[in-house]
Write a protein that holds these residues in place. Structure first.
Motif, PDB file in Angstrom:
ATOM      1  N   THR A  33       0.834 -62.882  48.566  1.00 59.72           N
ATOM      2  CA  THR A  33       1.356 -62.409  47.289  1.00 59.72           C
ATOM      3  C   THR A  33       2.440 -61.384  47.526  1.00 59.72           C
ATOM      4  N   MET A  34       3.554 -61.544  46.803  1.00 53.45           N
ATOM      5  CA  MET A  34       4.568 -60.495  46.754  1.00 53.45           C
ATOM      6  C   MET A  34       4.818 -60.177  45.293  1.00 53.45           C
ATOM      7  N   ALA A  35       4.988 -58.902  45.037  1.00 57.39           N
ATOM      8  CA  ALA A  35       5.041 -58.467  43.649  1.00 57.39           C
ATOM      9  C   ALA A  35       6.072 -57.361  43.471  1.00 57.39           C
ATOM     10  N   TRP A  36       6.406 -57.137  42.218  1.00 55.41           N
ATOM     11  CA  TRP A  36       7.242 -56.014  41.826  1.00 55.41           C
ATOM     12  C   TRP A  36       6.443 -55.111  40.898  1.00 55.41           C
ATOM     13  N   PHE A  37       6.547 -53.837  41.186  1.00 50.35           N
ATOM     14  CA  PHE A  37       5.995 -52.793  40.335  1.00 50.35           C
ATOM     15  C   PHE A  37       7.127 -51.843  39.973  1.00 50.35           C
ATOM     16  N   ARG A  38       6.918 -51.032  38.956  1.00 48.30           N
ATOM     17  CA  ARG A  38       7.925 -50.029  38.613  1.00 48.30           C
ATOM     18  C   ARG A  38       7.235 -48.748  38.181  1.00 48.30           C
ATOM     19  N   GLN A  39       7.983 -47.676  38.335  1.00 49.52           N
ATOM     20  CA  GLN A  39       7.448 -46.372  37.965  1.00 49.52           C
ATOM     21  C   GLN A  39       8.538 -45.545  37.314  1.00 49.52           C
ATOM     22  N   ALA A  40       8.300 -45.163  36.071  1.00 49.85           N
ATOM     23  CA  ALA A  40       9.223 -44.293  35.354  1.00 49.85           C
ATOM     24  C   ALA A  40       8.808 -42.845  35.582  1.00 49.85           C
ATOM     25  N   PRO A  41       9.733 -41.907  35.424  1.00 50.34           N
ATOM     26  CA  PRO A  41       9.392 -40.490  35.630  1.00 50.34           C
ATOM     27  C   PRO A  41       8.227 -40.067  34.743  1.00 50.34           C
ATOM     28  N   GLY A  42       7.245 -39.434  35.354  1.00 51.58           N
ATOM     29  CA  GLY A  42       6.096 -38.945  34.613  1.00 51.58           C
ATOM     30  C   GLY A  42       5.076 -39.989  34.234  1.00 51.58           C
ATOM     31  N   LYS A  43       5.278 -41.207  34.688  1.00 52.91           N
ATOM     32  CA  LYS A  43       4.345 -42.279  34.344  1.00 52.91           C
ATOM     33  C   LYS A  43       3.740 -42.898  35.595  1.00 52.91           C
ATOM     34  N   GLU A  44       2.660 -43.631  35.409  1.00 52.54           N
ATOM     35  CA  GLU A  44       2.026 -44.299  36.529  1.00 52.54           C
ATOM     36  C   GLU A  44       2.801 -45.559  36.903  1.00 52.54           C
ATOM     37  N   ARG A  45       2.629 -45.951  38.149  1.00 51.57           N
ATOM     38  CA  ARG A  45       3.230 -47.192  38.620  1.00 51.57           C
ATOM     39  C   ARG A  45       2.573 -48.366  37.896  1.00 51.57           C
ATOM     40  N   GLU A  46       3.401 -49.299  37.422  1.00 50.79           N
ATOM     41  CA  GLU A  46       2.864 -50.424  36.654  1.00 50.79           C
ATOM     42  C   GLU A  46       3.336 -51.756  37.201  1.00 50.79           C
ATOM     43  N   PHE A  47       2.513 -52.750  36.991  1.00 56.72           N
ATOM     44  CA  PHE A  47       2.799 -54.108  37.414  1.00 56.72           C
ATOM     45  C   PHE A  47       3.937 -54.694  36.582  1.00 56.72           C
ATOM     46  N   VAL A  48       4.838 -55.422  37.253  1.00 55.76           N
ATOM     47  CA  VAL A  48       5.940 -56.100  36.571  1.00 55.76           C
ATOM     48  C   VAL A  48       5.795 -57.617  36.709  1.00 55.76           C
ATOM     49  N   ALA A  49       5.737 -58.105  37.954  1.00 51.59           N
ATOM     50  CA  ALA A  49       5.660 -59.548  38.185  1.00 51.59           C
ATOM     51  C   ALA A  49       5.166 -59.787  39.601  1.00 51.59           C
ATOM     52  N   ALA A  50       4.589 -60.967  39.822  1.00 48.70           N
ATOM     53  CA  ALA A  50       4.112 -61.335  41.149  1.00 48.70           C
ATOM     54  C   ALA A  50       4.237 -62.834  41.340  1.00 48.70           C
ATOM     55  N   ILE A  51       4.342 -63.235  42.598  1.00 44.71           N
ATOM     56  CA  ILE A  51       4.407 -64.644  42.947  1.00 44.71           C
ATOM     57  C   ILE A  51       3.524 -64.893  44.151  1.00 44.71           C
ATOM     58  N   ARG A  52       2.904 -66.069  44.172  1.00 41.77           N
ATOM     59  CA  ARG A  52       1.949 -66.398  45.215  1.00 41.77           C
ATOM     60  C   ARG A  52       2.520 -67.496  46.089  1.00 41.77           C
ATOM     61  N   TRP A  53       2.576 -67.223  47.416  1.00 43.97           N
ATOM     62  CA  TRP A  53       3.171 -68.195  48.329  1.00 43.97           C
ATOM     63  C   TRP A  53       2.353 -69.480  48.428  1.00 43.97           C
ATOM     64  N   SER A  54       1.031 -69.397  48.388  1.00 42.99           N
ATOM     65  CA  SER A  54       0.183 -70.556  48.648  1.00 42.99           C
ATOM     66  C   SER A  54       0.329 -71.644  47.589  1.00 42.99           C
ATOM     67  N   ASP A  55       0.601 -71.288  46.327  1.00 43.27           N
ATOM     68  CA  ASP A  55       0.727 -72.320  45.297  1.00 43.27           C
ATOM     69  C   ASP A  55       1.887 -72.103  44.335  1.00 43.27           C
ATOM     70  N   GLY A  56       2.695 -71.072  44.587  1.00 50.29           N
ATOM     71  CA  GLY A  56       3.858 -70.829  43.742  1.00 50.29           C
ATOM     72  C   GLY A  56       3.555 -70.236  42.385  1.00 50.29           C
ATOM     73  N   GLY A  57       2.293 -69.867  42.168  1.00 51.59           N
ATOM     74  CA  GLY A  57       1.941 -69.280  40.888  1.00 51.59           C
ATOM     75  C   GLY A  57       2.642 -67.956  40.645  1.00 51.59           C
ATOM     76  N   ALA A  58       2.887 -67.642  39.371  1.00 56.17           N
ATOM     77  CA  ALA A  58       3.553 -66.394  39.017  1.00 56.17           C
ATOM     78  C   ALA A  58       2.860 -65.768  37.815  1.00 56.17           C
ATOM     79  N   GLN A  59       2.918 -64.443  37.772  1.00 54.30           N
ATOM     80  CA  GLN A  59       2.414 -63.703  36.618  1.00 54.30           C
ATOM     81  C   GLN A  59       3.421 -62.637  36.246  1.00 54.30           C
ATOM     82  N   TYR A  60       3.441 -62.305  34.969  1.00 50.67           N
ATOM     83  CA  TYR A  60       4.362 -61.296  34.458  1.00 50.67           C
ATOM     84  C   TYR A  60       3.628 -60.337  33.533  1.00 50.67           C
ATOM     85  N   ALA A  61       4.085 -59.105  33.516  1.00 48.90           N
ATOM     86  CA  ALA A  61       3.615 -58.165  32.516  1.00 48.90           C
ATOM     87  C   ALA A  61       4.115 -58.638  31.154  1.00 48.90           C
ATOM     88  N   ASP A  62       3.351 -58.403  30.109  1.00 50.79           N
ATOM     89  CA  ASP A  62       3.755 -58.832  28.776  1.00 50.79           C
ATOM     90  C   ASP A  62       5.108 -58.236  28.377  1.00 50.79           C
TER      91      ASP A  62
END
Length: 126
Positions: A33-62
């Motif tokens: 799995t490789m993913a992107w997260f982001r963090q704004a000043p004063g906020k917690e790091r949050e999930f953005v998107a991820a992709i899975r090498w084994s089957d190409g699946g992807a997920q995104y934050a709403d």
């Protein structure tokens, strides 16, 4: 250990587009799995998107669904994040992360990633 290097951040106006890239090196044989997260000043790091090498699946934050697209390339191992219709609330430090295979895929928890990049800044402002 996997080394991750992000690139592509910058300043963009609202409604604009950016493409982030993350290149993996080192012992990537177990990376699934490789993913992107982001963090704004004063906020917690949050999930953005991820992709899975084994089957190409992807997920995104709403918050980014239908605006961002994650993709992969195997040689060398690279994951890209195409961002469009950017909003000021997309501003933050964007991190690339990687982890090994898991039977029940759950890419969202921040604490479950083994390797992280240094981050690339994205600023959306007029």
């Amino acid at each position: 250990q996997v080394q991750l290097v992000e690139s592509g951040g910058g300043l963009v106006q609202p409604g604009g587009s950016l493409r982030l890239s993350c290149r993996a090196s080192g012992d990537t044989s177990s990376t699934d799995t490789m993913a992107w997260f982001r963090q704004a000043p004063g906020k917690e790091r949050e999930f953005v998107a991820a992709i899975r090498w084994s089957d190409g699946g992807a997920q995104y934050a709403d918050s980014v669904k239908d605006r961002f697209t994650i993709s992969r390339d195997g040689v060398p191992i690279t994951v890209a994040l195409e961002m469009s219709s950017l909003k000021p609330e997309d501003t933050g430090l964007y991190y690339c992360a990687a982890k090994t295979y898991e039977l029940r895929w759950n890419p969202r928890p921040v604490g479950e990633y083994d390797d992280w990049g240094q981050g690339t800044q994205v600023t959306v402002s007029s």
